[in-house]
Design a protein around this motif. Structure first.
Motif, PDB file in Angstrom:
ATOM      1  N   VAL A  45       0.981  -1.313  -0.053  1.00  0.00           N
ATOM      2  CA  VAL A  45       0.123  -0.175   0.032  1.00  0.00           C
ATOM      3  C   VAL A  45       0.897   1.144   0.175  1.00  0.00           C
ATOM      4  O   VAL A  45       2.208   1.152   0.570  1.00  0.00           O
ATOM      5  N   VAL A  46       0.646   2.170  -0.707  1.00  0.00           N
ATOM      6  CA  VAL A  46       1.285   3.434  -0.669  1.00  0.00           C
ATOM      7  C   VAL A  46       0.076   4.791  -0.624  1.00  0.00           C
ATOM      8  O   VAL A  46      -0.988   4.664  -1.087  1.00  0.00           O
ATOM      9  N   ILE A  47       0.802   5.689   0.013  1.00  0.00           N
ATOM     10  CA  ILE A  47      -0.312   6.891   0.191  1.00  0.00           C
ATOM     11  C   ILE A  47       0.622   8.142  -0.559  1.00  0.00           C
ATOM     12  O   ILE A  47       1.485   8.299  -0.354  1.00  0.00           O
TER      13      ILE A  47
ATOM     14  N   ARG B 164      -4.868   6.869  -1.379  1.00  0.00           N
ATOM     15  CA  ARG B 164      -4.320   5.668  -0.916  1.00  0.00           C
ATOM     16  C   ARG B 164      -4.339   4.673  -2.160  1.00  0.00           C
ATOM     17  O   ARG B 164      -5.450   4.467  -2.940  1.00  0.00           O
ATOM     18  N   ARG B 165      -3.392   3.652  -2.501  1.00  0.00           N
ATOM     19  CA  ARG B 165      -3.103   2.929  -3.437  1.00  0.00           C
ATOM     20  C   ARG B 165      -2.878   1.568  -2.962  1.00  0.00           C
ATOM     21  O   ARG B 165      -1.817   1.330  -2.369  1.00  0.00           O
ATOM     22  N   ASP B 166      -3.715   0.504  -3.013  1.00  0.00           N
ATOM     23  CA  ASP B 166      -3.364  -0.795  -2.753  1.00  0.00           C
ATOM     24  C   ASP B 166      -2.867  -1.465  -4.062  1.00  0.00           C
ATOM     25  O   ASP B 166      -3.482  -1.492  -5.074  1.00  0.00           O
ATOM     26  N   ILE B 167      -1.690  -2.125  -3.962  1.00  0.00           N
ATOM     27  CA  ILE B 167      -0.887  -2.396  -5.414  1.00  0.00           C
ATOM     28  C   ILE B 167      -0.475  -4.011  -5.154  1.00  0.00           C
ATOM     29  O   ILE B 167       0.050  -4.361  -4.028  1.00  0.00           O
TER      30      ILE B 167
ATOM     31  N   GLU C 247       7.193   4.157 -15.322  1.00  0.00           N
ATOM     32  CA  GLU C 247       6.161   3.127 -15.462  1.00  0.00           C
ATOM     33  C   GLU C 247       5.518   3.170 -14.003  1.00  0.00           C
ATOM     34  O   GLU C 247       4.245   3.087 -14.125  1.00  0.00           O
ATOM     35  N   LEU C 248       5.964   3.391 -12.982  1.00  0.00           N
ATOM     36  CA  LEU C 248       5.391   3.564 -11.567  1.00  0.00           C
ATOM     37  C   LEU C 248       4.425   4.713 -11.589  1.00  0.00           C
ATOM     38  O   LEU C 248       3.224   4.697 -11.075  1.00  0.00           O
ATOM     39  N   ASN C 249       4.856   5.956 -12.359  1.00  0.00           N
ATOM     40  CA  ASN C 249       3.986   6.949 -12.408  1.00  0.00           C
ATOM     41  C   ASN C 249       2.743   6.925 -13.310  1.00  0.00           C
ATOM     42  O   ASN C 249       1.705   7.163 -13.056  1.00  0.00           O
ATOM     43  N   ARG C 250       2.999   6.269 -14.438  1.00  0.00           N
ATOM     44  CA  ARG C 250       1.864   6.135 -15.297  1.00  0.00           C
ATOM     45  C   ARG C 250       0.886   4.960 -14.904  1.00  0.00           C
ATOM     46  O   ARG C 250      -0.158   5.299 -15.206  1.00  0.00           O
ATOM     47  N   THR C 251       1.249   3.935 -14.307  1.00  0.00           N
ATOM     48  CA  THR C 251       0.367   2.906 -13.956  1.00  0.00           C
ATOM     49  C   THR C 251      -0.366   3.185 -12.243  1.00  0.00           C
ATOM     50  O   THR C 251      -1.405   3.078 -12.310  1.00  0.00           O
ATOM     51  N   TYR C 252       0.446   3.832 -11.515  1.00  0.00           N
ATOM     52  CA  TYR C 252      -0.265   3.964 -10.131  1.00  0.00           C
ATOM     53  C   TYR C 252       0.121   5.484  -9.609  1.00  0.00           C
ATOM     54  O   TYR C 252      -0.285   5.866  -8.530  1.00  0.00           O
ATOM     55  N   ASN C 253       0.575   6.605 -10.595  1.00  0.00           N
ATOM     56  CA  ASN C 253       0.504   7.865 -10.032  1.00  0.00           C
ATOM     57  C   ASN C 253       1.649   8.109  -9.113  1.00  0.00           C
ATOM     58  O   ASN C 253       1.603   9.187  -8.301  1.00  0.00           O
ATOM     59  N   MET C 254       2.569   7.051  -8.902  1.00  0.00           N
ATOM     60  CA  MET C 254       3.769   7.140  -7.857  1.00  0.00           C
ATOM     61  C   MET C 254       4.921   7.957  -8.463  1.00  0.00           C
ATOM     62  O   MET C 254       5.112   8.029  -9.448  1.00  0.00           O
TER      63      MET C 254
ATOM     64  N   GLU D 199       9.632   9.831  -4.317  1.00  0.00           N
ATOM     65  CA  GLU D 199       9.334  10.051  -2.947  1.00  0.00           C
ATOM     66  C   GLU D 199       8.015   9.219  -2.236  1.00  0.00           C
ATOM     67  O   GLU D 199       8.251   9.234  -0.956  1.00  0.00           O
ATOM     68  N   ASP D 200       7.411   8.620  -2.963  1.00  0.00           N
ATOM     69  CA  ASP D 200       6.140   8.192  -2.462  1.00  0.00           C
ATOM     70  C   ASP D 200       6.586   6.483  -1.858  1.00  0.00           C
ATOM     71  O   ASP D 200       5.966   6.148  -0.955  1.00  0.00           O
ATOM     72  N   PHE D 201       7.818   6.477  -2.135  1.00  0.00           N
ATOM     73  CA  PHE D 201       8.145   4.864  -1.370  1.00  0.00           C
ATOM     74  C   PHE D 201       8.327   5.135   0.143  1.00  0.00           C
ATOM     75  O   PHE D 201       8.239   4.309   0.837  1.00  0.00           O
ATOM     76  N   ILE D 202       8.586   6.360   0.473  1.00  0.00           N
ATOM     77  CA  ILE D 202       8.517   6.561   1.946  1.00  0.00           C
ATOM     78  C   ILE D 202       7.243   6.434   2.733  1.00  0.00           C
ATOM     79  O   ILE D 202       7.401   5.805   3.881  1.00  0.00           O
TER      80      ILE D 202
END
Length: 370
Positions: A141-143, A149-152, A218-225, A228-231
């Motif tokens: 999960v990432v905020i 919130r995104r569950d991945i 790819e992370l930004n295109r698919t999950y909008n990440m 810095e969102d890894f934190i």
């Protein structure tokens, strides 16, 4: 085939069918609940289907009421209110639903020698060499920066990519790994996953790490990440395998996470399948953090058991004081429901046969452990 019972006869094939049906449901639970968050969601869905409601929605509790508590998406508590005064005690069954795994570090992504990797940290007592060169799926999960919130989950669908921790080829490993102890064949710092090898097509003189940039795209295109969102993320790597039957007779189950979700599932089913109102209040507590010492706000060293028990007392009696809690806990019984190892004829030397568990002898009761 018929087997004799004290009160009559039973059909062995019918009993076998029930066992295999139960185990099929158990395998489904393992596939759907590979992390503690996912297992809580799985258990909560079953509980709601079986008439359990959120304890916070009830001001008072009556005999026979079925309620649940959820703590930070990592603890699930199911309660059936019994006939006896709660101060005469509760019957708790406690199982943990976390399992050894590999976590992503808070700043995991880097590039070296035309490959993109992510750094990891292992959780619980893993055999590190078992995690190399197998397909791994990413759950978490990432905020995002906007609060979303995104569950991945990546790697569980048939057409998903998977991840892997590279190992050395056999003819290269002899000198490098040959003299290492078993626990160090793969070292903790070598548990790094490959995530890509294709460079970005972006033409920008400021972009130096082209493969890492492609992964971030790819992370930004698919999950909008963004990186810095890894934190704010909690990502776990687990084997991408599905639960499978083992043996020509399908008598065993091979799957990730059976410590301790085998007890988590049976504890869950036991309280869901209660056909009568129990004498004592019944509690199924699915806990977290056992693999690392039961610490933190979701481990059994927290005060969460006292918290929900206090709430139960207050809602059943209409009043609460500290002495009531102490009386309730003093008169309660708790079963720690966790796994044990059955004797393997290949490794008999690690067991003491007279007191070891064996297959086909029923439930294991462990008086001494640690």
């Amino acid at each position: 085939m018929l087997l004799k019972k004290e009160n009559g006869w039973k059909n062995k094939d019918l009993e076998r069918e029930k066992i295999f049906d139960f185990c099929q449901e158990y395998k489904t639970s393992l596939d759907l609940g590979k992390t503690e968050r996912e297992y809580v969601r799985f258990g909560l869905e079953l509980a709601k289907k079986n008439g359990f409601v959120c304890a916070n929605s009830k001001e008072r509790l009556e005999v026979g009421d079925k309620v649940y508590y959820v703590n930070r998406e990592k603890n699930l508590v199911l309660v059936v209110v019994g006939k006896e005064d709660i101060k005469k005690g509760i019957n708790y069954v406690v199982s943990h639903i976390d399992s050894p795994r590999i976590d992503l570090k808070q700043n995991p992504l880097y590039e070296e020698l035309e490959l993109a990797y992510m750094k990891t940290h292992y959780y619980g007592g893993i055999k590190k060499y078992q995690w190399a060169s197998i397909p791994l799926s990413l759950h978490g999960v990432v905020i995002l920066g906007n609060g979303e919130r995104r569950d991945i989950i990546i790697g569980e669908k048939e057409d998903d990519p998977v991840f892997t921790i590279p190992d050395l080829l056999p003819h290269l490993a002899a000198k490098y790994q040959g003299d290492r102890q078993t626990s160090e064949v793969i070292k903790g710092e070598e548990l790094q996953i490959i995530v890509g090898s294709i460079p970005t097509e972006v033409k920008n003189s400021e972009v130096k790490e082209l493969i890492k940039y492609q992964i971030l795209e790819e992370l930004n295109r698919t999950y909008n990440m963004i990186e810095e969102d890894f934190i704010s993320a909690e990502f776990q790597l687990v084997p991408a395998f599905k639960a499978k039957d083992i043996g020509l007779d399908r008598s065993l189950i091979g799957a990730y996470g059976q410590d301790d979700r085998v007890c988590g599932y049976t504890s869950l089913r036991a309280i869901l399948d209660l056909n009568e109102v129990p004498v004592k209040t019944a509690v199924c507590f699915l806990a977290d953090k056992e693999e690392t010492g039961s610490h933190g706000s979701t481990g059994l060293q927290s005060n969460y058991l006292e918290y929900f028990t206090s709430d139960l007392i207050n809602k059943i009696q209409g009043t609460y004081n500290d002495l009531d809690l102490r009386k309730t806990l003093w008169n309660s019984n708790a079963l720690s429901s966790d796994v044990n190892a059955a004797m393997d004829p290949i490794f008999k030397g690690v067991h003491e046969p007279q007191n070891a568990a064996k297959l086909n002898y029923g439930i294991v009761v462990t008086k001494f452990t640690g």
